[in-house]
Design a protein around this motif. Sequence first.
Motif, PDB file in Angstrom:
ATOM      1  N   THR A   1      -5.036  14.259 -16.455  1.00 18.12           N
ATOM      2  CA  THR A   1      -6.679  14.752 -15.602  1.00 18.12           C
ATOM      3  C   THR A   1      -6.291  15.051 -14.935  1.00 18.12           C
ATOM      4  O   THR A   1      -7.304  15.895 -13.884  1.00 18.12           O
ATOM      5  CB  THR A   1      -7.372  13.577 -15.186  1.00 18.12           C
ATOM      6  OG1 THR A   1      -6.957  12.179 -15.127  1.00 18.12           O
ATOM      7  CG2 THR A   1      -7.957  13.140 -16.778  1.00 18.12           C
ATOM      8  N   GLY A   2      -5.274  14.944 -13.903  1.00 17.01           N
ATOM      9  CA  GLY A   2      -4.875  15.221 -12.539  1.00 17.01           C
ATOM     10  C   GLY A   2      -5.147  14.494 -11.608  1.00 17.01           C
ATOM     11  O   GLY A   2      -5.805  14.743 -10.786  1.00 17.01           O
ATOM     12  N   ALA A   3      -5.620  13.117 -11.995  1.00 10.00           N
ATOM     13  CA  ALA A   3      -5.672  11.921 -11.478  1.00 10.00           C
ATOM     14  C   ALA A   3      -4.731  12.137  -9.279  1.00 10.00           C
ATOM     15  O   ALA A   3      -3.746  12.585  -9.810  1.00 10.00           O
ATOM     16  CB  ALA A   3      -5.715  10.498 -11.687  1.00 10.00           C
ATOM     17  N   ARG A   4      -5.760  11.636  -8.547  1.00 10.38           N
ATOM     18  CA  ARG A   4      -5.165  11.692  -7.473  1.00 10.38           C
ATOM     19  C   ARG A   4      -4.921  10.095  -6.906  1.00 10.38           C
ATOM     20  O   ARG A   4      -5.307   9.366  -7.367  1.00 10.38           O
ATOM     21  CB  ARG A   4      -5.957  11.961  -6.070  1.00 10.38           C
ATOM     22  CG  ARG A   4      -6.130  13.570  -6.437  1.00 10.38           C
ATOM     23  CD  ARG A   4      -5.213  14.651  -6.333  1.00 10.38           C
ATOM     24  NE  ARG A   4      -4.493  14.515  -5.219  1.00 10.38           N
ATOM     25  CZ  ARG A   4      -5.569  15.250  -3.961  1.00 10.38           C
ATOM     26  NH1 ARG A   4      -6.092  15.826  -4.049  1.00 10.38           N
ATOM     27  NH2 ARG A   4      -4.847  15.234  -2.377  1.00 10.38           N
ATOM     28  N   ALA A   5      -3.355  10.012  -6.408  1.00  8.51           N
ATOM     29  CA  ALA A   5      -3.799   8.581  -5.662  1.00  8.51           C
ATOM     30  C   ALA A   5      -4.144   8.437  -4.716  1.00  8.51           C
ATOM     31  O   ALA A   5      -3.924   9.086  -4.028  1.00  8.51           O
ATOM     32  CB  ALA A   5      -1.984   8.241  -5.640  1.00  8.51           C
ATOM     33  N   VAL A   6      -4.545   6.776  -4.328  1.00 10.78           N
ATOM     34  CA  VAL A   6      -4.979   6.343  -3.079  1.00 10.78           C
ATOM     35  C   VAL A   6      -4.633   5.017  -3.142  1.00 10.78           C
ATOM     36  O   VAL A   6      -4.240   4.520  -4.197  1.00 10.78           O
ATOM     37  CB  VAL A   6      -6.349   5.981  -2.795  1.00 10.78           C
ATOM     38  CG1 VAL A   6      -7.545   7.629  -3.121  1.00 10.78           C
ATOM     39  CG2 VAL A   6      -6.884   5.758  -3.613  1.00 10.78           C
ATOM     40  N   SER A   7      -4.454   4.557  -1.708  1.00  8.44           N
ATOM     41  CA  SER A   7      -3.960   3.482  -1.502  1.00  8.44           C
ATOM     42  C   SER A   7      -5.106   2.311  -1.577  1.00  8.44           C
ATOM     43  O   SER A   7      -6.220   2.249  -1.129  1.00  8.44           O
ATOM     44  CB  SER A   7      -3.439   3.154  -0.037  1.00  8.44           C
ATOM     45  OG  SER A   7      -2.509   2.046   0.146  1.00  8.44           O
TER      46      SER A   7
ATOM     47  N   CYS B   1     -15.969   4.327 -11.810  1.00  5.61           N
ATOM     48  CA  CYS B   1     -14.918   3.182 -11.516  1.00  5.61           C
ATOM     49  C   CYS B   1     -14.158   3.764 -10.579  1.00  5.61           C
ATOM     50  O   CYS B   1     -13.348   2.662  -9.727  1.00  5.61           O
ATOM     51  CB  CYS B   1     -14.772   2.235 -12.070  1.00  5.61           C
ATOM     52  SG  CYS B   1     -15.862   1.843 -13.850  1.00  5.61           S
ATOM     53  N   GLY B   2     -13.695   4.330  -9.919  1.00  4.46           N
ATOM     54  CA  GLY B   2     -12.469   4.389  -9.182  1.00  4.46           C
ATOM     55  C   GLY B   2     -12.581   4.250  -7.829  1.00  4.46           C
ATOM     56  O   GLY B   2     -14.129   5.076  -7.132  1.00  4.46           O
ATOM     57  N   PRO B   3     -11.816   4.402  -7.607  1.00  8.50           N
ATOM     58  CA  PRO B   3     -10.064   4.041  -7.418  1.00  8.50           C
ATOM     59  C   PRO B   3     -10.027   2.905  -8.422  1.00  8.50           C
ATOM     60  O   PRO B   3     -10.750   1.496  -8.183  1.00  8.50           O
ATOM     61  CB  PRO B   3      -9.315   3.942  -6.115  1.00  8.50           C
ATOM     62  CG  PRO B   3     -10.753   3.231  -5.189  1.00  8.50           C
ATOM     63  CD  PRO B   3     -11.786   3.580  -5.703  1.00  8.50           C
ATOM     64  N   ALA B   4      -8.675   2.759  -9.708  1.00  4.65           N
ATOM     65  CA  ALA B   4      -8.439   1.937  -9.828  1.00  4.65           C
ATOM     66  C   ALA B   4      -7.043   2.206  -9.977  1.00  4.65           C
ATOM     67  O   ALA B   4      -6.503   2.986 -10.104  1.00  4.65           O
ATOM     68  CB  ALA B   4      -9.551   2.136 -11.956  1.00  4.65           C
ATOM     69  N   THR B   5      -6.386   0.769 -10.243  1.00  7.25           N
ATOM     70  CA  THR B   5      -4.655   0.730 -10.936  1.00  7.25           C
ATOM     71  C   THR B   5      -4.638   0.438 -12.251  1.00  7.25           C
ATOM     72  O   THR B   5      -5.733   1.143 -12.969  1.00  7.25           O
ATOM     73  CB  THR B   5      -4.906  -0.033 -10.536  1.00  7.25           C
ATOM     74  OG1 THR B   5      -5.100  -1.998 -11.096  1.00  7.25           O
ATOM     75  CG2 THR B   5      -5.004  -1.028  -8.553  1.00  7.25           C
ATOM     76  N   GLU B   6      -3.469   1.514 -12.714  1.00 12.16           N
ATOM     77  CA  GLU B   6      -3.345   1.257 -13.797  1.00 12.16           C
ATOM     78  C   GLU B   6      -3.368   0.014 -14.326  1.00 12.16           C
ATOM     79  O   GLU B   6      -3.820   0.232 -15.715  1.00 12.16           O
ATOM     80  CB  GLU B   6      -1.732   1.945 -13.945  1.00 12.16           C
ATOM     81  CG  GLU B   6      -1.087   2.859 -13.620  1.00 12.16           C
ATOM     82  CD  GLU B   6       0.420   2.815 -13.699  1.00 12.16           C
ATOM     83  OE1 GLU B   6       1.369   2.392 -14.239  1.00 12.16           O
ATOM     84  OE2 GLU B   6       1.027   4.408 -14.005  1.00 12.16           O
TER      85      GLU B   6
ATOM     86  N   MET C   1       0.681  -1.046  -0.012  1.00 13.06           N
ATOM     87  CA  MET C   1      -0.125   0.172   0.592  1.00 13.06           C
ATOM     88  C   MET C   1       0.792   1.431   0.027  1.00 13.06           C
ATOM     89  O   MET C   1       1.611   1.528   0.851  1.00 13.06           O
ATOM     90  CB  MET C   1      -0.850  -0.197   1.284  1.00 13.06           C
ATOM     91  CG  MET C   1      -1.955  -1.212   1.408  1.00 13.06           C
ATOM     92  SD  MET C   1      -3.095  -1.131   2.316  1.00 13.06           S
ATOM     93  CE  MET C   1      -2.123  -1.698   3.853  1.00 13.06           C
ATOM     94  N   GLY C   2       0.523   2.200  -0.546  1.00 17.36           N
ATOM     95  CA  GLY C   2       1.048   3.516  -1.104  1.00 17.36           C
ATOM     96  C   GLY C   2       1.664   4.562   0.296  1.00 17.36           C
ATOM     97  O   GLY C   2       0.256   4.457   1.569  1.00 17.36           O
TER      98      GLY C   2
ATOM     99  N   THR D   1      -1.188   1.074  -5.628  1.00 16.25           N
ATOM    100  CA  THR D   1      -2.037   2.032  -5.313  1.00 16.25           C
ATOM    101  C   THR D   1      -2.725   2.394  -6.782  1.00 16.25           C
ATOM    102  O   THR D   1      -2.754   1.831  -7.227  1.00 16.25           O
ATOM    103  CB  THR D   1      -0.469   2.748  -5.936  1.00 16.25           C
ATOM    104  OG1 THR D   1       0.720   3.065  -5.347  1.00 16.25           O
ATOM    105  CG2 THR D   1      -1.626   5.179  -6.503  1.00 16.25           C
ATOM    106  N   GLY D   2      -4.031   3.283  -6.598  1.00 14.80           N
ATOM    107  CA  GLY D   2      -4.998   3.249  -7.493  1.00 14.80           C
ATOM    108  C   GLY D   2      -4.815   4.186  -7.465  1.00 14.80           C
ATOM    109  O   GLY D   2      -3.950   5.862  -7.109  1.00 14.80           O
ATOM    110  N   TYR D   3      -6.327   5.272  -8.153  1.00 14.31           N
ATOM    111  CA  TYR D   3      -5.715   6.720  -8.575  1.00 14.31           C
ATOM    112  C   TYR D   3      -7.478   7.062  -8.997  1.00 14.31           C
ATOM    113  O   TYR D   3      -9.027   5.929  -8.916  1.00 14.31           O
ATOM    114  CB  TYR D   3      -5.741   6.780 -10.530  1.00 14.31           C
ATOM    115  CG  TYR D   3      -4.742   6.971  -9.975  1.00 14.31           C
ATOM    116  CD1 TYR D   3      -3.393   7.563 -10.450  1.00 14.31           C
ATOM    117  CD2 TYR D   3      -3.514   4.871 -10.531  1.00 14.31           C
ATOM    118  CE1 TYR D   3      -2.253   7.474 -10.107  1.00 14.31           C
ATOM    119  CE2 TYR D   3      -2.007   5.364 -10.777  1.00 14.31           C
ATOM    120  CZ  TYR D   3      -1.767   5.945  -9.977  1.00 14.31           C
ATOM    121  OH  TYR D   3      -0.172   5.861 -10.325  1.00 14.31           O
ATOM    122  N   VAL D   4      -8.230   8.100  -8.369  1.00  5.63           N
ATOM    123  CA  VAL D   4      -9.555   8.825  -8.311  1.00  5.63           C
ATOM    124  C   VAL D   4      -9.833  10.127  -9.166  1.00  5.63           C
ATOM    125  O   VAL D   4      -8.373  10.335  -9.244  1.00  5.63           O
ATOM    126  CB  VAL D   4     -10.029   9.061  -7.145  1.00  5.63           C
ATOM    127  CG1 VAL D   4     -10.111   7.586  -6.437  1.00  5.63           C
ATOM    128  CG2 VAL D   4      -9.341  10.016  -6.283  1.00  5.63           C
TER     129      VAL D   4
END
Length: 396
Positions: free
Chosen positions: A259-265, A233-238, A1-2, A270-273
């Motif tokens: 898009t300036g997506a934000r990273a979450v754990s 569908c966020g959060p989603a991984t690469e 986890m990030g 790591t996922g993105y929203v």
Amino acid sequence: MGEGLRYVGAAERRARLGLRHRLAGAARAGSPEEVADSLVALHGTDPATVYLAVGARLAEPAKTVVETERALYEERALVRMHGMRHTVFVFPTRLTAVVHASTGLAVAARERASLVKHMATAGAPDAAWLAEVEASTLAALARRGQATAAELAADEPRLRERFVYGAGKSYEGVHTVSTRLLRVLGVEGKVVRGRPLGSWTSSQFRWAPAPAHPELDVAGAQAELLRDWLAVCGPATEADLKWWTGWRVTEVRRALAATGARAVSLDEGTGYVVDGDVDPVAGPEEPWAALLPGLDPTAMGWQRREWYLAPELWPSLFDRSGNVGPTVWWDGRVVGGWAQRGDGEVVWRLLEKLGSVERRAVEAAVAVEAERLRGWVGAARVTPRFRTPLERELSA
């Protein structure tokens, strides 16, 4: 986890899913257009999936077929076309230019090159001949408004020409020019699927001219599509994003940055929203049940599915190619599967181990959804295009 990133667990992801995918009772939609806008794309490989996916998400599903046909074939608010991973989807018309630029152009170039190569290998007429046939076919379609391949071949007989594909190979076969050319024109965004010859479950489609749309910058279109999908569908991984879009990882990363997506754990890394969507999301007030069709966009939305679908359920619910069958959902996770029998009865089986109290609640809620489904499907009989072990067993 990030390290230092906000952790989003499975429970919150399921809460987001219930609300944003229009599955929780209070979140259900008022029209097919609202459903498609909320989901970005409805799987269209199996024609029945579009209607079943819409009906499961409408507050009042009685007019599912009539309203979906209106949106698809009368008002053209929804369009069935090739999209991500060279798969047929139904998109809101506003996204046709975005999908075409972000995913269709690259696929179209490969498809046309493949057709020309295969025809040349088979000794068929050259690319100039093919260009003549293409122009004539598009003109015939414009005159007719919509038509089957056979009707177009009546106007342009060269569409009936045949050539051998893969001569000497295990996959050798005979293709008509119409089959391959119309497929190429589809991925190139020149034609789309029109009204089927039969009922809403029929796969015998007419073709229609594609709605006019502007030509967009590829990178900009990819950023827009990714932003829309992450909002749902966020959060989603690469890995999820690469799988869903069919893009190269460099394209995914470029779009995330744009898009300036934000990273979450997440549990898997790591996922993105989308920017502004990092804060916790409260779930629906009441647990919800849903009967979703095979290839439903929620069930097929992510590459990593453990947070909503236990791995031990996969052998019963997926075919050998990875296509999901009809699924039973309870409060954000898959708990079983369902099918329709020949007499129209909707039957299901719970596969996940549940406590006695929860099991009774699930059974009661699923029974309501089954009756709701049977009510609007009426006399139609739906057999998934890609059949799975549990669906086959239940429908027998």
